[in-house]
Write a protein that holds these residues in place. Structure first.
Motif, mmCIF file in Angstrom:
data_model
loop_
_atom_site.group_PDB
_atom_site.id
_atom_site.type_symbol
_atom_site.label_atom_id
_atom_site.label_comp_id
_atom_site.label_asym_id
_atom_site.label_seq_id
_atom_site.Cartn_x
_atom_site.Cartn_y
_atom_site.Cartn_z
ATOM 1 N N LEU A 289 0.825 -1.199 0.000
ATOM 2 C CA LEU A 289 0.000 0.000 0.000
ATOM 3 C C LEU A 289 0.865 1.257 0.000
ATOM 4 C CD1 LEU A 289 -2.841 1.167 0.119
ATOM 5 C CD2 LEU A 289 -2.714 1.030 2.598
ATOM 6 N N GLU A 290 1.974 1.226 0.754
ATOM 7 C CA GLU A 290 2.881 2.382 0.789
ATOM 8 C C GLU A 290 3.479 2.649 -0.588
ATOM 9 O OE1 GLU A 290 4.522 2.394 5.348
ATOM 10 O OE2 GLU A 290 5.830 1.718 3.765
ATOM 11 N N GLU A 291 3.863 1.576 -1.313
ATOM 12 C CA GLU A 291 4.444 1.764 -2.639
ATOM 13 C C GLU A 291 3.422 2.344 -3.608
ATOM 14 O OE1 GLU A 291 7.751 -1.816 -2.613
ATOM 15 O OE2 GLU A 291 5.704 -2.243 -3.262
ATOM 16 N N ILE A 292 2.189 1.878 -3.525
ATOM 17 C CA ILE A 292 1.136 2.411 -4.385
ATOM 18 C C ILE A 292 0.902 3.882 -4.074
ATOM 19 C CG2 ILE A 292 -1.349 2.315 -4.860
ATOM 20 C CD1 ILE A 292 -1.101 -0.751 -4.426
ATOM 21 N N HIS A 293 0.850 4.213 -2.771
ATOM 22 C CA HIS A 293 0.585 5.595 -2.380
ATOM 23 C C HIS A 293 1.710 6.535 -2.800
ATOM 24 C CE1 HIS A 293 -1.156 8.926 -0.324
ATOM 25 N NE2 HIS A 293 -0.022 9.127 0.320
ATOM 26 N N ARG A 294 2.964 6.054 -2.744
ATOM 27 C CA ARG A 294 4.088 6.907 -3.137
ATOM 28 C C ARG A 294 4.020 7.278 -4.610
ATOM 29 N NH1 ARG A 294 8.672 3.500 -0.869
ATOM 30 N NH2 ARG A 294 7.630 3.135 1.060
ATOM 31 N N GLN A 295 3.347 6.443 -5.420
ATOM 32 C CA GLN A 295 3.232 6.738 -6.836
ATOM 33 C C GLN A 295 2.195 7.824 -7.104
ATOM 34 O OE1 GLN A 295 2.321 2.961 -8.562
ATOM 35 N NE2 GLN A 295 4.427 2.227 -8.424
ATOM 36 N N GLN A 296 1.285 8.042 -6.153
ATOM 37 C CA GLN A 296 0.255 9.045 -6.320
ATOM 38 C C GLN A 296 0.763 10.375 -5.796
ATOM 39 O OE1 GLN A 296 -2.904 7.428 -4.006
ATOM 40 N NE2 GLN A 296 -3.343 5.793 -5.475
ATOM 41 N N PRO A 297 0.600 11.454 -6.557
ATOM 42 C CA PRO A 297 1.072 12.760 -6.071
ATOM 43 C C PRO A 297 0.206 13.252 -4.914
ATOM 44 C CG PRO A 297 -0.125 12.993 -8.138
ATOM 45 C CD PRO A 297 0.000 11.518 -7.881
ATOM 46 N N MET A 298 0.820 13.987 -4.014
ATOM 47 C CA MET A 298 0.075 14.598 -2.915
ATOM 48 C C MET A 298 -0.818 15.685 -3.489
ATOM 49 S SD MET A 298 0.650 13.283 0.035
ATOM 50 C CE MET A 298 0.176 14.515 1.220
ATOM 51 N N PRO A 299 -1.974 15.905 -2.887
ATOM 52 C CA PRO A 299 -2.853 16.972 -3.368
ATOM 53 C C PRO A 299 -2.124 18.320 -3.366
ATOM 54 C CG PRO A 299 -3.952 15.624 -1.717
ATOM 55 C CD PRO A 299 -2.525 15.179 -1.763
ATOM 56 N N LEU B 79 -0.483 16.669 14.285
ATOM 57 C CA LEU B 79 -1.509 17.103 13.339
ATOM 58 C C LEU B 79 -1.128 16.696 11.914
ATOM 59 C CD1 LEU B 79 -4.136 18.636 12.798
ATOM 60 C CD2 LEU B 79 -2.782 20.727 12.648
ATOM 61 N N PHE B 80 0.132 16.853 11.555
ATOM 62 C CA PHE B 80 0.618 16.441 10.243
ATOM 63 C C PHE B 80 0.376 14.951 10.019
ATOM 64 C CE2 PHE B 80 4.136 14.521 7.832
ATOM 65 C CZ PHE B 80 3.945 15.122 6.609
ATOM 66 N N CYS B 81 0.683 14.131 11.032
ATOM 67 C CA CYS B 81 0.479 12.681 10.917
ATOM 68 C C CYS B 81 -1.004 12.351 10.779
ATOM 69 C CB CYS B 81 1.085 11.958 12.119
ATOM 70 S SG CYS B 81 2.886 11.945 12.099
ATOM 71 N N ASN C 28 -5.397 10.724 7.003
ATOM 72 C CA ASN C 28 -6.663 11.006 6.333
ATOM 73 C C ASN C 28 -6.587 10.805 4.822
ATOM 74 O OD1 ASN C 28 -8.033 11.581 8.701
ATOM 75 N ND2 ASN C 28 -7.629 13.772 8.581
ATOM 76 N N VAL C 29 -5.377 10.884 4.255
ATOM 77 C CA VAL C 29 -5.195 10.619 2.829
ATOM 78 C C VAL C 29 -4.475 9.277 2.627
ATOM 79 C CG1 VAL C 29 -5.264 13.026 2.084
ATOM 80 C CG2 VAL C 29 -3.071 12.002 2.708
ATOM 81 N N ASN C 30 -4.611 8.386 3.615
ATOM 82 C CA ASN C 30 -4.076 7.020 3.580
ATOM 83 C C ASN C 30 -2.555 6.944 3.473
ATOM 84 O OD1 ASN C 30 -6.559 5.716 3.912
ATOM 85 N ND2 ASN C 30 -7.004 5.953 1.730
ATOM 86 N N ASP C 31 -1.865 7.908 4.026
ATOM 87 C CA ASP C 31 -0.408 7.867 4.118
ATOM 88 C C ASP C 31 -0.095 7.591 5.585
ATOM 89 O OD1 ASP C 31 2.282 8.027 3.763
ATOM 90 O OD2 ASP C 31 2.311 10.145 3.188
ATOM 91 N N TRP C 32 0.065 6.325 5.935
ATOM 92 C CA TRP C 32 0.157 5.914 7.337
ATOM 93 C C TRP C 32 1.513 6.219 7.946
ATOM 94 C CZ3 TRP C 32 -4.331 5.151 9.471
ATOM 95 C CH2 TRP C 32 -5.403 4.841 8.633
ATOM 96 N N VAL C 33 2.560 6.235 7.149
ATOM 97 C CA VAL C 33 3.901 6.591 7.628
ATOM 98 C C VAL C 33 4.453 7.623 6.648
ATOM 99 C CG1 VAL C 33 6.171 5.758 8.322
ATOM 100 C CG2 VAL C 33 4.188 4.261 8.578
#
Length: 159
Positions: free
Chosen positions: A3-13, A140-142, A147-152
């Motif tokens: 899941l972390e690898e998939i999320h890293r491929q998606q740009p942050m809003p 707060l940052f964490c 909230n955008v599924n970036d757990w670490v």
């Protein structure tokens, strides 16, 4: 693929300049925690502390350079530490620059030797807790990252 690898491929809003603010807050928190004697550095030292007194841990930083990404033993330690932090509601972030951490934290005060900075824990100095504005910003940052599924989330330290 994790899941972390998939999320890293998606740009942050767009519009999240709080990422830079998080790096500055982490820098200030590390300096403050070291001054107060509330900083534990090292994978094994951190694991011992989490085993003995998990309620005293306020924040966790995992750090690895690119050459560390191939270290299977280190990645297993990171997975176990992340699981422990999630179970105990300890906020956790990653840093991709161990050299910057070393510049902030410095060598061991006891021996002057370089420290293992792959895992750093920030602890509460006493029972009533530690009210540090930088710790609150990072919490707060964490929370926003989860909230955008970036757990670490990964934080970039300022130059």
């Amino acid at each position: 693929m994790t899941l972390e690898e998939i999320h890293r491929q998606q740009p942050m809003p767009a519009g999240h300049d709080w990422m830079q603010g998080a790096g500055t807050a982490l820098h200030e928190l590390l300096v403050s925690a070291q001054r107060r004697g509330c900083l534990t550095a090292g994978v094994y030292e951190s694991a011992k502390l989490m085993n003995v007194d998990p309620d005293n841990v306020a924040f966790c930083v995992l750090a690895a350079d690119q050459e560390d990404e191939g270290d299977i033993a280190l990645q297993i330690h990171f997975t176990l530490i992340q699981a422990f932090c999630c179970e105990n509601d300890i906020d956790i972030v990653r840093v991709n620059d161990v050299a910057k951490l070393a510049a902030i934290v410095g060598p061991s005060e006891d021996s002057g030797e370089p420290r293992d900075l792959h895992c750093i824990l920030i602890t509460n100095p006493n029972e009533e807790g530690w009210k540090d504005p930088d710790l609150e910003k990072l919490n707060l940052f964490c929370e926003e990252s989860r909230n955008v599924n970036d757990w670490v989330p990964t934080i970039t330290l300022p130059e």
